[in-house]
Design a protein around this motif. Sequence first.
Motif, PDB file in Angstrom:
ATOM      1  N   LYS A  25       6.946 111.001 -44.399  1.00  0.00           N
ATOM      2  CA  LYS A  25       7.433 110.233 -45.539  1.00  0.00           C
ATOM      3  C   LYS A  25       6.990 108.781 -45.463  1.00  0.00           C
ATOM      4  O   LYS A  25       7.030 108.151 -44.409  1.00  0.00           O
ATOM      5  CB  LYS A  25       8.971 110.278 -45.565  1.00  0.00           C
ATOM      6  CG  LYS A  25       9.586 109.800 -46.870  1.00  0.00           C
ATOM      7  CD  LYS A  25       9.405 110.806 -47.966  1.00  0.00           C
ATOM      8  CE  LYS A  25      10.170 110.405 -49.219  1.00  0.00           C
ATOM      9  NZ  LYS A  25       9.969 111.342 -50.312  1.00  0.00           N
ATOM     10  N   LYS A  26       6.565 108.247 -46.592  1.00  0.00           N
ATOM     11  CA  LYS A  26       6.178 106.842 -46.676  1.00  0.00           C
ATOM     12  C   LYS A  26       7.159 106.143 -47.621  1.00  0.00           C
ATOM     13  O   LYS A  26       7.307 106.538 -48.766  1.00  0.00           O
ATOM     14  CB  LYS A  26       4.752 106.705 -47.211  1.00  0.00           C
ATOM     15  CG  LYS A  26       4.284 105.264 -47.374  1.00  0.00           C
ATOM     16  CD  LYS A  26       2.841 105.243 -47.850  1.00  0.00           C
ATOM     17  CE  LYS A  26       2.317 103.824 -48.011  1.00  0.00           C
ATOM     18  NZ  LYS A  26       2.938 103.145 -49.156  1.00  0.00           N
ATOM     19  N   TYR A  27       7.844 105.128 -47.122  1.00  0.00           N
ATOM     20  CA  TYR A  27       8.827 104.421 -47.937  1.00  0.00           C
ATOM     21  C   TYR A  27       8.297 103.044 -48.312  1.00  0.00           C
ATOM     22  O   TYR A  27       8.047 102.210 -47.450  1.00  0.00           O
ATOM     23  CB  TYR A  27      10.144 104.268 -47.170  1.00  0.00           C
ATOM     24  CG  TYR A  27      10.855 105.579 -46.912  1.00  0.00           C
ATOM     25  CD1 TYR A  27      11.608 106.182 -47.911  1.00  0.00           C
ATOM     26  CD2 TYR A  27      10.766 106.197 -45.679  1.00  0.00           C
ATOM     27  CE1 TYR A  27      12.262 107.381 -47.680  1.00  0.00           C
ATOM     28  CE2 TYR A  27      11.423 107.405 -45.434  1.00  0.00           C
ATOM     29  CZ  TYR A  27      12.166 107.987 -46.442  1.00  0.00           C
ATOM     30  OH  TYR A  27      12.820 109.171 -46.210  1.00  0.00           O
ATOM     31  N   ASP A  28       8.123 102.806 -49.615  1.00  0.00           N
ATOM     32  CA  ASP A  28       7.689 101.506 -50.098  1.00  0.00           C
ATOM     33  C   ASP A  28       8.897 100.700 -50.548  1.00  0.00           C
ATOM     34  O   ASP A  28       9.698 101.154 -51.368  1.00  0.00           O
ATOM     35  CB  ASP A  28       6.720 101.661 -51.283  1.00  0.00           C
ATOM     36  CG  ASP A  28       5.311 101.936 -50.821  1.00  0.00           C
ATOM     37  OD1 ASP A  28       4.998 101.628 -49.659  1.00  0.00           O
ATOM     38  OD2 ASP A  28       4.505 102.442 -51.624  1.00  0.00           O
ATOM     39  N   LEU A  29       9.029  99.493 -50.017  1.00  0.00           N
ATOM     40  CA  LEU A  29      10.069  98.575 -50.445  1.00  0.00           C
ATOM     41  C   LEU A  29       9.539  97.729 -51.594  1.00  0.00           C
ATOM     42  O   LEU A  29       8.345  97.751 -51.910  1.00  0.00           O
ATOM     43  CB  LEU A  29      10.495  97.679 -49.282  1.00  0.00           C
ATOM     44  CG  LEU A  29      10.967  98.395 -48.003  1.00  0.00           C
ATOM     45  CD1 LEU A  29      11.347  97.369 -46.947  1.00  0.00           C
ATOM     46  CD2 LEU A  29      12.120  99.330 -48.288  1.00  0.00           C
ATOM     47  N   ARG A  51      22.667  95.793 -47.633  1.00  0.00           N
ATOM     48  CA  ARG A  51      23.294  96.786 -46.776  1.00  0.00           C
ATOM     49  C   ARG A  51      22.283  97.826 -46.331  1.00  0.00           C
ATOM     50  O   ARG A  51      21.450  98.268 -47.118  1.00  0.00           O
ATOM     51  CB  ARG A  51      24.436  97.471 -47.516  1.00  0.00           C
ATOM     52  CG  ARG A  51      25.248  98.420 -46.648  1.00  0.00           C
ATOM     53  CD  ARG A  51      26.270  99.205 -47.436  1.00  0.00           C
ATOM     54  NE  ARG A  51      27.198  98.362 -48.130  1.00  0.00           N
ATOM     55  CZ  ARG A  51      28.215  98.807 -48.853  1.00  0.00           C
ATOM     56  NH1 ARG A  51      28.406 100.116 -48.983  1.00  0.00           N
ATOM     57  NH2 ARG A  51      29.022  97.985 -49.466  1.00  0.00           N
ATOM     58  N   ILE A  52      22.368  98.183 -45.076  1.00  0.00           N
ATOM     59  CA  ILE A  52      21.606  99.302 -44.544  1.00  0.00           C
ATOM     60  C   ILE A  52      22.612 100.279 -43.958  1.00  0.00           C
ATOM     61  O   ILE A  52      23.230 100.000 -42.927  1.00  0.00           O
ATOM     62  CB  ILE A  52      20.596  98.858 -43.465  1.00  0.00           C
ATOM     63  CG1 ILE A  52      19.619  97.828 -44.031  1.00  0.00           C
ATOM     64  CG2 ILE A  52      19.834 100.061 -42.914  1.00  0.00           C
ATOM     65  CD1 ILE A  52      18.687  97.231 -43.000  1.00  0.00           C
ATOM     66  N   ASN A  53      22.808 101.388 -44.640  1.00  0.00           N
ATOM     67  CA  ASN A  53      23.808 102.373 -44.268  1.00  0.00           C
ATOM     68  C   ASN A  53      25.180 101.711 -44.187  1.00  0.00           C
ATOM     69  O   ASN A  53      25.666 101.187 -45.175  1.00  0.00           O
ATOM     70  CB  ASN A  53      23.415 103.061 -42.962  1.00  0.00           C
ATOM     71  CG  ASN A  53      24.163 104.371 -42.764  1.00  0.00           C
ATOM     72  OD1 ASN A  53      24.549 105.017 -43.730  1.00  0.00           O
ATOM     73  ND2 ASN A  53      24.365 104.762 -41.529  1.00  0.00           N
ATOM     74  N   ASP A  54      25.826 101.676 -43.009  1.00  0.00           N
ATOM     75  CA  ASP A  54      27.169 101.115 -42.913  1.00  0.00           C
ATOM     76  C   ASP A  54      27.181  99.695 -42.358  1.00  0.00           C
ATOM     77  O   ASP A  54      28.243  99.159 -42.038  1.00  0.00           O
ATOM     78  CB  ASP A  54      28.063 102.008 -42.043  1.00  0.00           C
ATOM     79  CG  ASP A  54      27.544 102.143 -40.616  1.00  0.00           C
ATOM     80  OD1 ASP A  54      26.385 101.750 -40.372  1.00  0.00           O
ATOM     81  OD2 ASP A  54      28.290 102.640 -39.761  1.00  0.00           O
ATOM     82  N   VAL A  91      13.755  93.528 -42.982  1.00  0.00           N
ATOM     83  CA  VAL A  91      12.795  94.525 -43.459  1.00  0.00           C
ATOM     84  C   VAL A  91      12.446  95.512 -42.347  1.00  0.00           C
ATOM     85  O   VAL A  91      12.389  96.725 -42.581  1.00  0.00           O
ATOM     86  CB  VAL A  91      11.527  93.847 -44.014  1.00  0.00           C
ATOM     87  CG1 VAL A  91      10.438  94.877 -44.289  1.00  0.00           C
ATOM     88  CG2 VAL A  91      11.851  93.090 -45.299  1.00  0.00           C
ATOM     89  N   HIS A  92      12.226  95.016 -41.138  1.00  0.00           N
ATOM     90  CA  HIS A  92      11.905  95.911 -40.022  1.00  0.00           C
ATOM     91  C   HIS A  92      13.073  96.855 -39.725  1.00  0.00           C
ATOM     92  O   HIS A  92      12.864  98.051 -39.456  1.00  0.00           O
ATOM     93  CB  HIS A  92      11.568  95.094 -38.773  1.00  0.00           C
ATOM     94  CG  HIS A  92      10.218  94.457 -38.831  1.00  0.00           C
ATOM     95  ND1 HIS A  92       9.864  93.363 -38.070  1.00  0.00           N
ATOM     96  CD2 HIS A  92       9.116  94.749 -39.565  1.00  0.00           C
ATOM     97  CE1 HIS A  92       8.613  93.017 -38.320  1.00  0.00           C
ATOM     98  NE2 HIS A  92       8.139  93.848 -39.231  1.00  0.00           N
ATOM     99  N   THR A  93      14.294  96.336 -39.777  1.00  0.00           N
ATOM    100  CA  THR A  93      15.480  97.177 -39.553  1.00  0.00           C
ATOM    101  C   THR A  93      15.597  98.238 -40.639  1.00  0.00           C
ATOM    102  O   THR A  93      15.917  99.399 -40.370  1.00  0.00           O
ATOM    103  CB  THR A  93      16.751  96.310 -39.528  1.00  0.00           C
ATOM    104  OG1 THR A  93      16.633  95.318 -38.502  1.00  0.00           O
ATOM    105  CG2 THR A  93      17.986  97.159 -39.256  1.00  0.00           C
ATOM    106  N   TYR A  94      15.328  97.838 -41.884  1.00  0.00           N
ATOM    107  CA  TYR A  94      15.405  98.759 -43.020  1.00  0.00           C
ATOM    108  C   TYR A  94      14.377  99.880 -42.877  1.00  0.00           C
ATOM    109  O   TYR A  94      14.680 101.062 -43.066  1.00  0.00           O
ATOM    110  CB  TYR A  94      15.183  97.982 -44.314  1.00  0.00           C
ATOM    111  CG  TYR A  94      15.737  98.643 -45.552  1.00  0.00           C
ATOM    112  CD1 TYR A  94      16.224  99.950 -45.547  1.00  0.00           C
ATOM    113  CD2 TYR A  94      15.782  97.955 -46.752  1.00  0.00           C
ATOM    114  CE1 TYR A  94      16.741 100.545 -46.681  1.00  0.00           C
ATOM    115  CE2 TYR A  94      16.303  98.534 -47.909  1.00  0.00           C
ATOM    116  CZ  TYR A  94      16.770  99.832 -47.860  1.00  0.00           C
ATOM    117  OH  TYR A  94      17.271 100.436 -48.990  1.00  0.00           O
ATOM    118  N   ARG A  95      13.151  99.510 -42.526  1.00  0.00           N
ATOM    119  CA  ARG A  95      12.099 100.525 -42.374  1.00  0.00           C
ATOM    120  C   ARG A  95      12.436 101.505 -41.248  1.00  0.00           C
ATOM    121  O   ARG A  95      12.186 102.708 -41.368  1.00  0.00           O
ATOM    122  CB  ARG A  95      10.751  99.843 -42.111  1.00  0.00           C
ATOM    123  CG  ARG A  95      10.172  99.139 -43.329  1.00  0.00           C
ATOM    124  CD  ARG A  95       8.731  98.745 -43.095  1.00  0.00           C
ATOM    125  NE  ARG A  95       8.171  98.053 -44.248  1.00  0.00           N
ATOM    126  CZ  ARG A  95       7.741  98.668 -45.350  1.00  0.00           C
ATOM    127  NH1 ARG A  95       7.822  99.986 -45.446  1.00  0.00           N
ATOM    128  NH2 ARG A  95       7.247  97.968 -46.356  1.00  0.00           N
TER     129      ARG A  95
END
Length: 281
Positions: free
Chosen positions: A271-275, A129-132, A240-244
């Motif tokens: 901010k840097k977000y590491d998956l 899930r990404i948000n809703d 992954v691209h959508t999540y980033r």
Amino acid sequence: MRKLFLSTVFLLMYLLVHAQILDSTILVCQYKANTIKITAQSPMNDLIRLEIGKSISKSYSVYSARSDSFELAPNYQARFTQMSEQVRQSIMSGMDLNDAIESSGILPVRDRVVIYKNHPKEKITVLDRINDKQYEYMDKLNSQNWEIQADTMTILGYTCQKAITEWRGRHYEAWFASEIPINEGPMKFGGLPGLIFKLNDVDKEYNYEIEGIEKKTLPIEMNIPIKQKEFIKTDRKKFVHTYRNFLKHFGLVMAAESGIDVATDASLKEKKYDLMELDIH
């Protein structure tokens, strides 16, 4: 009390009608997890349940599953609005965001991903899930290339042997028990000649250790969408691209939906977000 009882009955009936049974368990494992909360890049504790069936397994967060059940309740929206307002008031009075959420009664949400191994055969079905919005994609089964080593350690009375791998941008070590000859483990991990009891990357950002094993027969159910009629079909790279992209705007999205200011434009840009999987940029 009567309203609570009726809500519980409604929820159980809803789940029974909509659940898709894929398999039945022969073994159920629970792992203590300490991982990164992606949206904050800070440590979080979780419980990962691994349901191992005759041909299919399911791995998911216990906490997130409870939260999803809460969202299915008929009065969810009203209760969530009330709790969100309580969080906002607590923050305005100087309380820390995490403390405010905990005191509001909002159920903790951890890793949203649900992983079905060998479904379909020789593949993995991933629900996330990404948000809703909820997504579904296929992944490779047992995609880790393990190197088994001589080191051993004892976990829950079982002698476990060490194995290492480099997988999707991180180096991992795992400890598996040949005494339980099932090539399973938490999340997407598996493919060793025994059940994985302990797993972590070398940076200690993703850590899983088994805390219980039980032989029991339960249905392994396919999750139903919580936020929409069906899952959005995609592939791992697109997901992954959508999540980033979502993470870049996470603070603004949360502020718009809940009224809680969790970040500023300036902080988001830096901010840097590491998956967990770092091989896709």
